[in-house]
Scaffold this active site. Sequence first.
Site, PDB file in Angstrom:
ATOM      1  N   SER A 200       0.825  -1.210   0.000  1.00 25.64           N
ATOM      2  CA  SER A 200       0.000   0.000   0.000  1.00 25.64           C
ATOM      3  C   SER A 200       0.854   1.252   0.000  1.00 25.64           C
ATOM      4  O   SER A 200       0.389   2.320  -0.375  1.00 25.64           O
ATOM      5  CB  SER A 200      -0.869   0.042   1.258  1.00 25.64           C
TER       6      SER A 200
ATOM      7  N   HIS B  49      -1.090  -2.509  -7.298  1.00 17.39           N
ATOM      8  CA  HIS B  49      -1.824  -2.166  -6.076  1.00 17.39           C
ATOM      9  C   HIS B  49      -3.324  -2.338  -6.306  1.00 17.39           C
ATOM     10  O   HIS B  49      -3.974  -1.486  -6.911  1.00 17.39           O
ATOM     11  CB  HIS B  49      -1.471  -0.721  -5.679  1.00 17.39           C
TER      12      HIS B  49
ATOM     13  N   GLU C 139      -3.596   0.308  -9.243  1.00 18.39           N
ATOM     14  CA  GLU C 139      -2.514   1.271  -9.477  1.00 18.39           C
ATOM     15  C   GLU C 139      -1.297   0.452  -9.925  1.00 18.39           C
ATOM     16  O   GLU C 139      -0.848  -0.436  -9.192  1.00 18.39           O
ATOM     17  CB  GLU C 139      -2.151   2.014  -8.185  1.00 18.39           C
TER      18      GLU C 139
ATOM     19  N   ASN D  27      -3.591   6.140  -1.608  1.00 18.16           N
ATOM     20  CA  ASN D  27      -3.405   6.184  -0.156  1.00 18.16           C
ATOM     21  C   ASN D  27      -2.829   7.502   0.334  1.00 18.16           C
ATOM     22  O   ASN D  27      -3.053   7.898   1.482  1.00 18.16           O
ATOM     23  CB  ASN D  27      -2.551   5.009   0.307  1.00 18.16           C
TER      24      ASN D  27
END
Length: 296
Positions: free
Chosen positions: A131, A152, A164, A202
Site C-alpha cells: 500500500s 496495487h 494502481e 493512499n
Amino acid sequence: MTEQDTDRQSVRASTEIVLVIGAGTMGRGIAQAVAEAGHPTLLFDADQRNLEHGLAVLETAWERAVQKGKLASSDARAARTRLQPAQGLDEAAAAAIVIEAIFEDPEIKVTLFRELDAIVPESALLASNTSSISITRLAAAVKAPGSFLGLHFFNPVPVLPLVEVVRGLRTDEATVNRALGFVRGLGKTPVVVNDSPGFVVNRVLLPMINEAVLCLAEGVAGKEAIDEVMKLGASHPLGPLALADLIGLDVCLDIMRTLHRDLGDDKYRPAPLLARMVDAGKLGRKGGEGFYRYDR
Ligand SMILES: NC(=O)c1ccc[n+]([C@@H]2O[C@H](COP(=O)([O-])OP(=O)(O)OC[C@H]3O[C@@H](n4cnc5c(N)ncnc54)[C@H](O)[C@@H]3O)[C@@H](O)[C@H]2O)c1
C-alpha cells in the site's frame, strides 16, 4: 473489439502460472480475480492456517456468487480447479508472474523477495501489492529490478475496478506494458503512477481517514455522525471510520507511519487513537471489532 476484450481473450488462452503470496484479505481476493480470469493460480502463505482459511473463504465466495447468479456454476468450478495451494516457495520456479500480498513490513517483504529471486525464472514479472512501501526499495532486493513493479489492488478485490500500476525508478517500460495487459485481462482498470510513498490513492485517502480519527478523539462528533456527514456531504459510499475498519486499522496505521517517515511532514502524523486501537487488538472487520463491532 476493445483493447480490454483482446486482453481478456489472450488471458483465457494463456497458460501463464500466477503465484500469489499471502492468503489474507488481499492475497485471496487477488487469487480469486486471477483464477476467474483464466490463469492457473497458486496461492501460498507462510502460515498454513491462514492458507486454509483463505481457501475456505474463496470457496464460500464462489458458492455465494453462483447462488446470487453473478457467476455461472461452470465458471466457478473452473476457477476453483485453476486455483491450487502452493506447498512451498519453491513452486515459484513455475511462475510467470508473482504477486506478493504479505504483511506491510519492508523487512519482511525484502527478505521474501531475496528468497524468491533465487527461485523464479529470469523472465518472471515480480509485483508487490504494497500500500505504501517504496517499489524502488523492494526492487533493489532482486537481480532484475527492471522486471519489478507495484500492482496495487483495492479491497474488496472482486468489486473494485482499479489497480494502481506503480513504476519504480528502475522498472522497464516493457514490464509496465506487460502488467497493463495482465491487469486488463483481469477485467480491471490499470492506472500507471510513479513510485512515491502511498502512491496516489493512499496519499490522498489515508490522511482523510486519519483526520476522521482525530475528529473522533477530539470529540468533534461521534463515529456515526462522522461517517454520516462524509456519506451525505461528500458522496462517499462508506464513511471514513467504516472504511478504516474495512481496510484494517493495522494497515491504516502502517500506511500513515510510512507517509510520516518517508515524506517527513508532520501533517501525516498517525492519530494516537488509531495506534491505541491497534495496540488493543481492535483491527477492524477482520478481527470482529474496530470503530464498529461485526458479527464474525
Ligand atoms: N487490506 C487492504 O485493504 C489493502 C489494500 C491494498 C493493499 N494492501 C496491502 O496488501 C498487503 C497484504 O495486506 P492484507 O490486508 O491482505 O494483510 P493480511 O494480514 O490480511 O494478510 C497477510 C498474509 O500474509 C501472510 N504472510 C506474512 N508473511 C509472509 C511471508 N513471509 N510469506 C508468506 N506469507 C506471509 C500472513 O500469514 C497473512 O495470511 C499489504 O502489503 C497491504 O498493505 C492491503
